[in-house]
Design a protein around this motif. Structure first.
Motif, mmCIF file in Angstrom:
data_model
loop_
_atom_site.group_PDB
_atom_site.id
_atom_site.type_symbol
_atom_site.label_atom_id
_atom_site.label_comp_id
_atom_site.label_asym_id
_atom_site.label_seq_id
_atom_site.Cartn_x
_atom_site.Cartn_y
_atom_site.Cartn_z
ATOM 1 N N PHE A 274 0.820 -1.207 0.000
ATOM 2 C CA PHE A 274 0.000 0.000 0.000
ATOM 3 C C PHE A 274 0.860 1.267 0.000
ATOM 4 C CE2 PHE A 274 -3.291 -2.957 1.684
ATOM 5 C CZ PHE A 274 -4.237 -2.736 0.700
ATOM 6 N N ALA A 275 2.052 1.203 0.616
ATOM 7 C CA ALA A 275 2.947 2.363 0.626
ATOM 8 C C ALA A 275 3.350 2.748 -0.787
ATOM 9 C CB ALA A 275 4.197 2.058 1.465
ATOM 10 N N GLU A 276 3.620 1.756 -1.615
ATOM 11 C CA GLU A 276 3.982 2.011 -3.012
ATOM 12 C C GLU A 276 2.869 2.767 -3.729
ATOM 13 O OE1 GLU A 276 4.128 -0.653 -7.042
ATOM 14 O OE2 GLU A 276 4.969 -1.545 -5.219
ATOM 15 N N ARG A 277 1.649 2.381 -3.486
ATOM 16 C CA ARG A 277 0.521 3.045 -4.141
ATOM 17 C C ARG A 277 0.269 4.432 -3.561
ATOM 18 N NH1 ARG A 277 1.137 -1.703 -4.895
ATOM 19 N NH2 ARG A 277 0.266 -2.874 -6.630
ATOM 20 N N THR A 278 0.467 4.580 -2.262
ATOM 21 C CA THR A 278 0.317 5.892 -1.633
ATOM 22 C C THR A 278 1.352 6.867 -2.166
ATOM 23 O OG1 THR A 278 -0.566 4.911 0.399
ATOM 24 C CG2 THR A 278 0.361 7.118 0.582
ATOM 25 N N ALA A 279 2.586 6.400 -2.327
ATOM 26 C CA ALA A 279 3.677 7.274 -2.768
ATOM 27 C C ALA A 279 3.412 7.880 -4.140
ATOM 28 C CB ALA A 279 4.993 6.499 -2.782
ATOM 29 N N GLN A 280 2.695 7.157 -4.988
ATOM 30 C CA GLN A 280 2.435 7.662 -6.338
ATOM 31 C C GLN A 280 1.280 8.656 -6.381
ATOM 32 O OE1 GLN A 280 2.873 4.487 -9.483
ATOM 33 N NE2 GLN A 280 3.150 3.188 -7.689
ATOM 34 N N LYS A 281 0.537 8.770 -5.270
ATOM 35 C CA LYS A 281 -0.557 9.748 -5.188
ATOM 36 C C LYS A 281 -0.008 11.034 -4.573
ATOM 37 C CE LYS A 281 -3.916 6.013 -4.683
ATOM 38 N NZ LYS A 281 -4.881 5.320 -3.783
ATOM 39 N N TRP A 282 0.736 11.769 -5.376
ATOM 40 C CA TRP A 282 1.485 12.919 -4.873
ATOM 41 C C TRP A 282 0.561 14.074 -4.505
ATOM 42 C CZ3 TRP A 282 1.229 17.664 -7.328
ATOM 43 C CH2 TRP A 282 0.681 17.666 -8.620
ATOM 44 N N GLU A 283 1.059 14.867 -3.567
ATOM 45 C CA GLU A 283 0.410 16.123 -3.244
ATOM 46 C C GLU A 283 1.442 17.083 -2.684
ATOM 47 O OE1 GLU A 283 -2.629 15.015 -0.415
ATOM 48 O OE2 GLU A 283 -1.335 15.497 1.281
ATOM 49 N N LEU A 284 1.229 18.374 -2.888
ATOM 50 C CA LEU A 284 2.128 19.398 -2.370
ATOM 51 C C LEU A 284 1.739 19.735 -0.936
ATOM 52 C CD1 LEU A 284 2.529 21.751 -5.468
ATOM 53 C CD2 LEU A 284 3.945 19.826 -4.750
ATOM 54 N N PRO A 285 2.692 20.262 -0.154
ATOM 55 C CA PRO A 285 2.370 20.640 1.225
ATOM 56 C C PRO A 285 1.113 21.511 1.277
ATOM 57 C CG PRO A 285 4.727 20.820 0.851
ATOM 58 C CD PRO A 285 4.108 20.505 -0.485
ATOM 59 N N GLY A 286 0.236 21.186 2.187
ATOM 60 C CA GLY A 286 -1.039 21.892 2.278
ATOM 61 C C GLY A 286 -2.182 21.069 1.736
ATOM 62 N N GLY A 287 -1.890 20.162 0.794
ATOM 63 C CA GLY A 287 -2.875 19.218 0.298
ATOM 64 C C GLY A 287 -3.844 19.737 -0.743
ATOM 65 N N LYS A 288 -3.781 21.044 -1.091
ATOM 66 C CA LYS A 288 -4.738 21.586 -2.049
ATOM 67 C C LYS A 288 -4.372 21.249 -3.491
ATOM 68 C CE LYS A 288 -6.259 25.452 0.845
ATOM 69 N NZ LYS A 288 -6.393 26.933 0.953
ATOM 70 N N ILE A 289 -3.071 21.064 -3.744
ATOM 71 C CA ILE A 289 -2.598 20.724 -5.090
ATOM 72 C C ILE A 289 -2.075 19.292 -5.059
ATOM 73 C CG2 ILE A 289 -0.977 21.291 -6.931
ATOM 74 C CD1 ILE A 289 -0.973 24.161 -5.915
ATOM 75 N N SER A 290 -2.639 18.437 -5.916
ATOM 76 C CA SER A 290 -2.270 17.022 -5.878
ATOM 77 C C SER A 290 -2.501 16.384 -7.241
ATOM 78 C CB SER A 290 -3.115 16.298 -4.825
ATOM 79 O OG SER A 290 -4.458 16.194 -5.270
ATOM 80 N N HIS A 291 -2.261 15.075 -7.295
ATOM 81 C CA HIS A 291 -2.494 14.320 -8.528
ATOM 82 C C HIS A 291 -3.949 14.395 -8.964
ATOM 83 C CE1 HIS A 291 -3.794 11.542 -5.396
ATOM 84 N NE2 HIS A 291 -4.434 10.858 -6.309
ATOM 85 N N LYS A 292 -4.837 14.705 -8.042
ATOM 86 C CA LYS A 292 -6.262 14.784 -8.370
ATOM 87 C C LYS A 292 -6.646 16.103 -9.035
ATOM 88 C CE LYS A 292 -7.764 11.820 -4.526
ATOM 89 N NZ LYS A 292 -8.587 11.774 -3.286
ATOM 90 N N THR A 293 -5.847 17.158 -8.806
ATOM 91 C CA THR A 293 -6.259 18.502 -9.239
ATOM 92 C C THR A 293 -5.502 19.033 -10.447
ATOM 93 O OG1 THR A 293 -4.695 19.577 -7.723
ATOM 94 C CG2 THR A 293 -6.885 19.077 -6.858
ATOM 95 N N VAL A 294 -4.431 18.349 -10.867
ATOM 96 C CA VAL A 294 -3.568 18.879 -11.931
ATOM 97 C C VAL A 294 -3.496 17.899 -13.089
ATOM 98 C CG1 VAL A 294 -1.307 19.835 -12.500
ATOM 99 C CG2 VAL A 294 -2.178 20.024 -10.156
ATOM 100 N N LYS A 295 -3.644 18.409 -14.287
ATOM 101 C CA LYS A 295 -3.587 17.584 -15.489
ATOM 102 C C LYS A 295 -2.180 17.631 -16.084
ATOM 103 C CE LYS A 295 -5.949 16.809 -19.919
ATOM 104 N NZ LYS A 295 -6.994 17.311 -20.839
ATOM 105 N N PRO A 296 -1.567 16.481 -16.377
ATOM 106 C CA PRO A 296 -0.219 16.475 -16.963
ATOM 107 C C PRO A 296 -0.242 16.849 -18.439
ATOM 108 C CG PRO A 296 -1.046 14.238 -16.818
ATOM 109 C CD PRO A 296 -2.072 15.116 -16.148
ATOM 110 N N LEU A 297 0.903 17.310 -18.934
ATOM 111 C CA LEU A 297 1.065 17.536 -20.369
ATOM 112 C C LEU A 297 1.294 16.197 -21.059
ATOM 113 C CD1 LEU A 297 3.499 20.591 -20.185
ATOM 114 C CD2 LEU A 297 1.094 20.663 -20.880
#
Length: 718
Positions: A274-297
């Motif tokens: 589960f740690a491996e999967r958690t690590a790939q769900k990145w987020e910046l300090p504060g939690g407002k910006i994360s893999h859920k909120t930003v679209k990659p190029l």
């Protein structure tokens, strides 16, 4: 659930538990009810079991271990036996993947058909278990003992074509696997199912069982390093070959599976999963910006600057995943040498049967070697892989900034240098990010992704998504000297050298760390990586050569104790395997097998004499604690500094970057769950009192607080 429908005389049971059709309790109930319904329906002459969507099944739902539903009837073994007992032919239609329990379900079917792009696997080993729903007893009956040991003990993903050759699959198709399976089910509707029941089949290769298992035990013992699940897998496969009946083998399988489930290693390996999967769900300090909120190029084309060992590996990582690249070097000789090495790797893979000649040619065709920066102006991503020297890297990034499109993401493969300083050479620091691959880059899974203070969320999302596309495990970290991986590793490297100063030999330290569970000890790693790269880094940092202040004693540089034994080796050109000598000696340059190097003991003895160090016998436990606890203490410092945001990130980095034994969960898990933070803090304080001149023994404030909190909790002991 499992949806039930009919197509003419064929009943279709479709596993419907997105996204991967995990075999949760309600799915097991649905399959069982579907088989019973088909049995009673006189209009049904055959059954097809398939997965809804693009996946057959990724196996059991491991979250059910904590809820108890995993053991709730019908269990997976019962479901497999219900399928096999069906009086009407049952065909598994495998799309995407059939892993773990998904493969066991298919082995309960009378026939197995798969799409040509699908894969099968028994990955239970990754969480410290074995296939526990008759898989260890069924696979040897269709694939043979040797293939079964390979598949189960490795946990690897087996492509459909190979699985067909092994006998795991009966048919493969390039078409719609469900449609083709229905047609096939019609064709076998009147065939007797008795001979197709796998549990009734004899084990293949049973006459060679003794030799096969003797060889397997030798290999597994060497690889296990304290992990009990691998040898348990061998034991239970041996039960299939040597017990008097299938039923007896299943009983042994169940017994060993329960032993593993109740061991301390199972929760550690479950955590690592589960740690491996958690690590790939990145987020910046504060939690407002994360893999859920930003679209990659999108990344459709790339360039790699530099085709040394690392550059070649990174280039292969791209083309292995069908991304065309430009491979750029400063002169034709280096470029040709790099391309020759890449061809050699692919030729070797063809010889070993890992890929076809056609695949090798196709991958090489995706590489455009070039000396011209202008050719890379329109790529989506550039990965710089030049010497670990700040001035050279800044020169390259300045040139890339002037040539590449404004939206191009510029990545540096640096393992230690300041990403912000590299980015300062450009007018687009928001597009600059660190992508620290590990050697060999085409094989190692970790990608340490380093955000600078100006790196944009879009750039982070692009780099992290690219890592997944390259089949890496990307972990996002902050920017500091050596980042997370090498910052922590440097503590172990330095401590290993201090142990040499005080009385150890390289092989003594390596043996202790290998007994702990690492595949290789620190000095074998030094020799494999090669001292020349480290030598250049140390020169860049001003630790050796003309940049070292004359008034600084050799054993105290940069305000902390320092050991110069490594520098002495490097000055003499003893760079490890590539030169045939390092901390060990080798039969010839480039050889892999280490042998004791008597010159090293002489060198260390002379070093001790020169610096007035009296040799002492260092006990096993002290070697282990000093090499492991210093790493953990630095891990807490990394968290304090915000360079890593989660313990799971650190543990994933160490498992995939440095081979931390998976059955011990990772350094941070090991500290909390196996050592205990109060005990750990006490030992770090002890070593700090013994070695006040070694900076990494200064206890972390975060560790101190967490240890005090844990110590204040009421004891659960009666």
């Amino acid at each position: 659930m499992a949806d039930y429908r009919r197509k003419g005389a064929v009943a279709i049971i479709a596993l419907n538990n997105p996204p991967v059709n995990a075999l949760s309790h309600h799915v097991r109930v649905g399959i069982t009810n579907g088989i019973k319904k088909a049995e009673k329906d006189n209009g049904v002459s055959a059954v097809v079991i398939c997965g809804q969507g693009d996946v057959f099944s990724a196996g059991g739902d491991i979250k059910e271990f904590s809820t108890g539903q995993y053991f709730q009837a019908p269990g997976l073994t019962e479901v497999v036996h219900t399928i096999e007992a069906c009086s009407k032919p049952v065909v598994a239609a495998i799309s995407g993947l059939a892993f773990g329990g998904g493969l066991e379900i298919s082995l309960g079917c009378h026939y197995r058909m798969a799409s040509s792009k699908s894969r099968v696997a028994f990955p239970e080993l990754m969480i410290g278990l074995l296939p526990a729903a008759t898989g260890t007893q069924r696979l040897p009956r269709v694939a043979g003992i040797a293939n079964t040991i390979d598949v189960i003990v490795s946990g690897r993903h087996v492509p459909a074509t190979e699985a067909h050759q092994m006998g795991i699959l009966d048919k493969i198709t390039d078409g719609d696997v469900v449609k083709d399976a229905i047609a096939f089910a019609h064709s076998v509707a009147k065939e007797p199912v008795g001979p197709r029941r796998v549990s009734k089949m004899p084990v293949k290769d049973a006459e060679n069982a003794d030799w096969i298992f003797d060889e397997a035990r030798k290999r597994v013992m060497k690889r296990s390093r304290g992990a009990i699940s691998r040898m348990s897998c061998v034991r239970v496969i041996e039960a299939a070959a040597k017990t008097s009946s299938y039923t007896e083998g299943v009983t042994i399988e169940r017994k060993l599976a329960l032993e593993l489930m109740t061991s301390a290693q199972f929760p550690a390996m479950q955590y690592a999963f589960f740690a491996e999967r958690t690590a790939q769900k990145w987020e910046l300090p504060g939690g407002k910006i994360s893999h859920k909120t930003v679209k990659p190029l999108p990344v459709k084309t790339a360039a790699v600057i530099g085709c040394g060992t690392m550059g070649n590996g990174i280039a292969m990582s791209f083309v292995d995943n069908n991304i065309p690249i430009f491979l750029l070097e400063i002169n034709q000789k280096l470029l040709e040498k790099g391309m020759d090495r890449i061809r050699h790797v692919y030729e070797s893979s063809v010889r070993k049967g890992r890929i076809s000649e056609e695949t090798a040619r196709q991958r090489i065709s995706l590489i455009t070697p070039t000396l011209d920066y202008n050719q890379i102006r329109n790529v989506d991503v550039v990965v710089e892989v030049v010497f670990e020297t700040m001035s050279i890297k800044k020169e390259v990034f300045k040139k890339l900034d002037s040539i590449c499109q404004p939206e191009t993401v510029l990545c540096s493969n640096t393992s230690i240098l300041d990403i912000d300083e590299i980015a300062s050479a450009t007018r687009r620091p928001d597009k600059v990010i660190g992508t620290h691959f590990f050697v060999p880059a085409h094989a190692m899974k970790l990608l340490e992704t380093v955000r600078g203070k100006h790196t944009s969320p879009e750039t982070i999302a692009t780099a992290m998504t690219l890592g997944k596309t390259l089949k890496k495990i990307p972990v996002l970290v902050g920017n500091c000297q050596a980042f997370v991986a090498n910052r922590m590793m440097n503590c172990r490297s330095n401590e290993s050298l201090f142990l040499l100063e005080e009385g150890c030999l390289p092989e003594e330290i390596d043996n202790v760390l290998e007994d702990f569970g690492f595949i290789y000890g620190p000095f074998k790693v030094f020799d494999m990586v090669g001292g020349d790269a480290l030598w250049r880094v140390r020169q860049e940092m001003g630790l050796v050569g003309k940049n070292v202040p004359k008034n600084v004693p050799v054993r105290y540089r940069h305000g902390s104790r320092f050991c110069a034994i490594a520098d002495i080796l490097f000055e003499r050109g003893l760079f490890g395997q590539k030169t045939g000598k390092g901390y060990y000696k080798y039969e010839k340059p480039g050889a892999y097998e280490p042998m004791i190097n008597p010159e090293i003991e002489k060198l260390i003895t002379e070093y001790r004499r020169e610096h007035g160090i009296e040799r002492r016998k260092i006990p096993y436990q002290e070697i282990l604690e000093r090499c492991v606890y210093c790493v953990i203490n630095e891990g807490f410092r990394v968290l304090e500094d915000g360079i890593a945001t989660r313990m799971e990130d650190i543990d994933t980095i160490w498992i995939y970057g440095y081979g931390w034994p998976r059955h011990l969960g990772g350094p941070m898990y090991y500290a909390r769950k196996m050592v205990g933070l109060p005990r750990l803090y006490e030992r770090i304080c002890y070593y700090q009192s013994k070695h006040p001149d070694i900076m990494h023994w200064q206890p972390s404030d975060l560790l101190k607080k967490m240890a005090a909190k844990e110590a204040s909790k009421p004891s659960s002991n009666l």
